[in-house]
Write a protein that holds these residues in place. Structure first.
Motif, short mmCIF file in Angstrom:
data_model
loop_
_atom_site.label_atom_id
_atom_site.label_comp_id
_atom_site.label_asym_id
_atom_site.label_seq_id
_atom_site.Cartn_x
_atom_site.Cartn_y
_atom_site.Cartn_z
N LEU A 298 0.76 -1.11 -0.02
CA LEU A 298 -0.09 -0.01 -0.19
C LEU A 298 0.88 1.23 0.13
N VAL A 299 0.68 2.01 -1.02
CA VAL A 299 1.42 3.44 -1.03
C VAL A 299 0.74 4.52 -1.47
N GLY A 300 1.20 5.63 -1.26
CA GLY A 300 0.62 6.83 -1.69
C GLY A 300 0.59 7.09 -3.29
N LEU A 301 -0.23 7.81 -3.73
CA LEU A 301 -0.46 7.98 -5.14
C LEU A 301 -0.84 9.70 -5.03
N VAL A 302 -0.02 10.31 -5.93
CA VAL A 302 -0.12 11.96 -6.26
C VAL A 302 -0.94 11.89 -7.71
N ILE A 303 -2.18 12.49 -7.97
CA ILE A 303 -2.83 12.19 -9.10
C ILE A 303 -3.15 13.61 -9.84
N ASP A 304 -2.83 13.82 -11.03
CA ASP A 304 -3.08 14.84 -11.67
C ASP A 304 -4.50 15.49 -11.95
N GLY A 305 -4.80 16.66 -12.27
CA GLY A 305 -6.00 16.92 -12.41
C GLY A 305 -6.75 17.49 -11.47
N ASP A 306 -7.89 18.32 -11.80
CA ASP A 306 -8.75 18.83 -11.03
C ASP A 306 -9.37 17.93 -9.91
N ALA A 307 -9.96 18.45 -8.85
CA ALA A 307 -10.40 17.62 -7.60
C ALA A 307 -11.42 16.73 -8.22
N PRO A 308 -11.30 15.26 -7.81
CA PRO A 308 -12.18 14.38 -8.29
C PRO A 308 -13.35 14.16 -7.64
N SER A 309 -14.19 13.30 -8.33
CA SER A 309 -15.41 13.05 -7.55
C SER A 309 -15.11 11.78 -6.50
N PRO A 310 -15.92 11.86 -5.37
CA PRO A 310 -15.88 10.72 -4.42
C PRO A 310 -15.61 9.33 -4.94
N LEU A 311 -14.45 8.54 -4.36
CA LEU A 311 -14.45 7.29 -4.89
C LEU A 311 -15.46 6.39 -4.22
N ARG A 312 -16.12 5.76 -5.09
CA ARG A 312 -17.19 4.78 -4.69
C ARG A 312 -16.96 3.40 -4.54
#
Length: 378
Positions: A298-312
């Motif tokens: 389990l690691v961290g991810l930094v993800i590009d782009g605008d604020a995403p929708s909640p992860l369902r």
């Protein structure tokens, strides 16, 4: 959609007060209602990180193990060596099945010489502990007591609790606790909680006193900016506090989940409490898993782009050429880092820091980069 409660889904002694204070969203956790948000998540985050927040975490059920063999059973159930656990101290103590997979990651509290509480995450540890106790012939009683945690978290948490209960509360050390009767409100006060901000969990021991305890803390906390909130997803991802069953899947072991340092195996790299003589469920399997070198992480991810929708639900994480390499387990827009951050369970060797990956969110195939935990993007 309306959440219907009943014998299978219980409310807590604090539910009505939490709703009155502004909680509008809830989920079910340990067969119990867990308020998870207001209509102003920014205010929740500010209260937690700049002042103090009060959380109804009565869903954090207690499995009580008491009797002549209580200590022996608890040390067998938990992968962390608790043989020297003193009365008045709590320890984070992952539990595994016989194949080394996580069953739960509770906090274990030694209430007295023959009584322990396992303060559990979301799984039926009561049934597991009763089954192990019965099969092993342990002289114990395993029950769910009338105990309901209420959390005060944040940099002003000590001010709030001291104002409500007395200055003595400031003297509690991290992961230590004391029995306290405040008038006719019986509780255990513990310096702990599921945030990186620090705070207290007050384990109410009489469900009829829930509103009385809430009102006491609410009134005492107003001079310090106390606000209503809930276990905060952006803050806990920033700080990396594991969410069992969310960040993990049914096959995850403690090493994969990033909590292997709390498992007492033998060897120089297994922590200060490593012991060859501490026997627990899953020990042999964990040794074999660790030796195989083929585990996920389990690691961290930094993800590009605008604020995403909640992860369902978990989302597939892919290599640059589109090959699946794991799953995104948690996601939030971080106020601290002003970035999209997540937790991903990845196959080797894709979990190495700085690895470039892809993940599909909101219809876009976004670039993502792995990083170590906890996040350090300042």
């Amino acid at each position: 959609m309306e959440l219907i409660v009943g014998p299978r889904t219980r409310v807590t002694p604090f539910t009505d007060r939490a709703v009155a204070a502004g909680m509008t969203k809830a989920m079910v956790y340990n067969h119990t209602v867990l308020p998870i948000g207001t209509d102003d998540p920014s205010a929740e985050y500010r209260a937690l990180t700049q002042a103090a927040a009060i959380w109804d975490v009565g869903c954090e059920r207690q499995v009580q193990i008491t009797g002549a063999d209580a200590h022996r059973l608890v040390t067998y159930l938990c992968a962390r060596d608790l043989r020297d656990l003193p009365v008045g101290v709590a320890r984070y103590a992952p539990m595994c099945d016989h194949d080394g997979r996580l069953v739960n990651d509770p906090m274990a509290l030694r209430i007295d010489e023959t009584t322990f509480w396992l303060s559990i995450a979301d799984s039926d540890v009561l049934l597991w502990a009763r089954a192990v106790a019965g099969e092993g012939g342990y002289d114990v009683e395993v029950t769910e007591p009338d105990v309901w945690p209420l959390a005060i978290q944040g940099p002003r948490a000590a001010d709030v609790v001291a104002a409500a209960l007395g200055e003595w509360a400031r003297e509690l050390r991290f992961f230590s606790f004391a029995r306290h009767d405040h008038g006719d409100i019986p509780m255990v006060v513990c310096r702990s909680g599921w945030s990186g901000q620090g705070g207290f969990e007050l384990f109410l021991m009489d469900s009829t006193k829930g509103e009385q305890l809430w009102d006491l803390l609410w009134e005492a906390g107003q001079p310090f900016g106390l606000g209503v909130g809930a276990p905060n997803n952006p803050e806990r991802i920033e700080s990396f506090l594991l969410s069992f069953g969310g960040d993990t899947d049914p096959e995850t072991d403690p090493d994969e989940a990033g909590i292997g340092r709390f498992v007492s195996l033998s060897g120089d790299d297994d922590g200060p409490e490593a012991s060859t003589s501490h026997d627990f469920i899953g020990k042999a399997a964990l040794r074999a898993r660790r030796a195989s070198g083929s585990q996920r992480r389990l690691v961290g991810l930094v993800i590009d782009g605008d604020a995403p929708s909640p992860l369902r639900s978990p989302r597939s994480v892919q290599s640059p050429d589109g090959h699946p390499v794991g799953t995104l387990r948690a996601l939030a827009r971080s106020p601290r880092f002003d970035a999209n951050i997540g937790l991903a369970l990845l196959d080797p060797p894709w979990f190495e820091p700085g690895t470039e990956l892809r993940v599909s969110l909101d219809g876009a195939n976004r670039a993502a980069t792995t990083t170590t935990l906890p996040f350090n993007l300042d």
